[in-house]
Design a protein around this motif. Structure first.
Motif: not given
Length: 520
Positions: A401-405, A391-394, A453-459
């Protein structure tokens, strides 16, 4: 001794057969085989698929595929075809060519022996050639009749007959060439002549869309007019079908999985809804050089919600209409309809303003179902597409984002959709003009992360700092904006289980819409 020899020979034949079967079918492979300098002896091996030979009648084109002259060119290609790659609903769509199209393109699929695709299918005669042939045959019959008459009838009768034949030829209208927009296949019957009739067809029977042959015929009748959008996964064109505008999303062949998945989801039974983008047809087009994958849908000239909000401000009433109809689309996706012809619950997984379209009447419909997942309630399993898209990171929820889903729990995907929808509500509300005051259009988190943004930015922002888009103070003084602000906050909770459901969002916005109508 003789029995031993017999058994040894038999085992050798069996081993040879099994080895051959394990190796798959060997096929010729050559794109544009009749082009000078192209080798014709390259091969490919396919297990469980088909060998294919294709012949196409085309115009002379340059290397970019642009027609440069009306000179007729016959293109031949051969290849391996994996059956599951070019099919919808378990049918080998690539191997079928409508009779009405065989003068432009023909395909032969085989798997009876190695290199069986060396033989190329024949093209049918052009419509004008067929007409000429019929007229020639008719003329030959008349000539034979005249010769017989000359041998047995007097000159006077012959003259009369000649005069009558001449007059008939003068008065008889010429046979018109066959209309290429009408499918003559008796299995298909009469075709719909408007988009409304198409939708009536698609909702009859199983309710899972048009028959595949009808889809392919419609796709062949579309004329591309102009490009109206371009993304990471293809282009969107405005097309014309029988005087009505349609949208044609063209995927490159490398995005075949995305094309197949989106077409498959759109044809889910009972999916059609006024707030879901209307699906018309899917087709793959092979011109002998490259393959295009088409997805044909309704065309909405206002474009996406992202484009619309960039160009326009909205009143409180139109803000609520946009939000409410988008929520209706999401609620219909999320809802399971029970019954023999029921609909599974579906989660979008990429909800954002660019994937929501604005109709001419100011309502919304949800588009781009390429990442959607379906829930099988009988086995409580999640049908996830086997592609590499994310999906779109934003717009990703904190748990994504933190892969706990929990990927095995369907409710997790619905809750992630609700989070994304809360960000869309924020985008809409910012453009609501009350007393001439409104905010400029911005994407969520525009002031906290870079433009890409990167995944790290959004996380860091969403999960680490637990920040959310800012709510302007003026919204607290306006009833409709105050309700919108409360709604979006209840969609943004870090705890996914605490978020509102799509049904609750739809009902709240429906109540707000009724209040706004009373005010008006």
């Amino acid at each position: 001794m003789d029995k031993l020899c017999f058994h040894l020979v038999l085992q050798a034949f069996i081993l040879l057969f099994l080895y051959k079967y394990a190796q798959g079918i060997k096929c010729y492979q050559c794109h544009n085989c009749n082009h000078p300098g192209v080798a014709e002896n390259s091969t490919c091996v396919i297990d469980g698929g088909y060998c294919v030979s294709i012949i196409v009648r085309d115009k002379e084109k340059n290397k970019d595929g642009v027609v440069i002259s009306n000179k007729e060119v016959i293109r031949i290609s051969r290849r391996c075809l994996e059956k599951d790659k070019f099919s919808l609903q378990g049918r080998a769509l690539m191997c079928f060519v409508n009779d009405a199209m065989k003068h432009e393109q023909n395909v032969r699929c085989c798997r009876d022996q190695d290199l069986c695709n060396y033989e190329v299918p024949e093209l049918a005669p052009l419509p004008s050639e067929r007409v000429d042939k019929r007229e020639t045959d008719s003329g030959d019959g008349m000539t034979k009749s005249v010769i017989i008459i000359i041998s047995v009838i007097v000159v006077f009768i012959i003259i009369v007959v000649i005069v009558v034949i001449y007059l008939k030829k003068r008065l008889r209208p010429y046979a018109p060439p066959p209309d290429q927009n009408i499918d003559t296949n008796p299995l298909m019957g009469s075709q719909p002549s408007s988009l409304k009739e198409l939708y009536d067809w698609s909702q009859s029977g199983s309710g899972s869309g048009l028959p595949l042959l009808v889809q392919r015929t419609i796709a062949r009748q579309i004329r591309l007019c102009e490009i109206i959008g371009k993304g990471r996964y293809g282009e969107v064109w405005r097309g014309n079908w029988r005087g009505e505008n349609v949208a044609v999303k063209i995927f490159p062949s490398r995005e075949e999985r995305s094309w197949f998945r989106e077409a498959e989801i759109y044809q889910t039974v009972m999916l059609r809804h006024e707030n879901i983008l209307g699906f018309i047809a899917a087709d793959n087009k092979d011109n002998g050089t490259w393959t295009q994958l088409w997805l044909i849908t309704d065309c909405h000239e206002n474009g996406s919600l992202f484009d619309y909000l960039n160009r326009h401000t909205v009143t409180a009433a139109s803000m609520i209409r946009l939000a409410h109809t988008a929520a209706c689309g999401m609620a219909h996706l999320h809802m399971e309809i029970l019954g023999a012809q029921g609909k599974p619950a579906i989660a979008h997984r990429d909800l954002k303003s660019k994937n929501i379209l604005v109709k001419s009447n100011g309502t919304c419909c949800i588009a781009d179902l390429g990442l959607a997942v379906r829930h099988d309630s009988k086995t409580d399993s999640v049908d996830i597409a086997p592609n590499n898209r994310v999906g779109t990171k934003r717009y990703m929820a904190p748990e994504c984002l933190d892969e706990t889903i929990n990927m095995n729990h369907f409710e997790s995907f619905k809750r992630a959709d609700v989070y994304s929808f809360g960000l869309v509500l924020w985008e809409i509300a910012r453009r609501c003009s009350v007393g001439g005051i409104f905010e400029e259009y911005q994407l969520p988190y525009y002031d906290l992360v870079p433009s890409d943004p990167s995944l790290e930015d959004m996380r860091k922002v969403v999960c680490g700092d637990k920040q959310r888009p800012a709510i302007p103070n003026r919204w607290q003084n306006i009833e409709s904006l105050r309700v919108m602000a409360r709604l979006m906050k209840e969609c943004w909770y870090s705890n996914a289980a605490a978020r509102l459901t799509a049904l609750r969002i739809r009902k709240t916005l429906a109540g707000l819409a009724e209040q706004e109508e009373v005010k008006i």
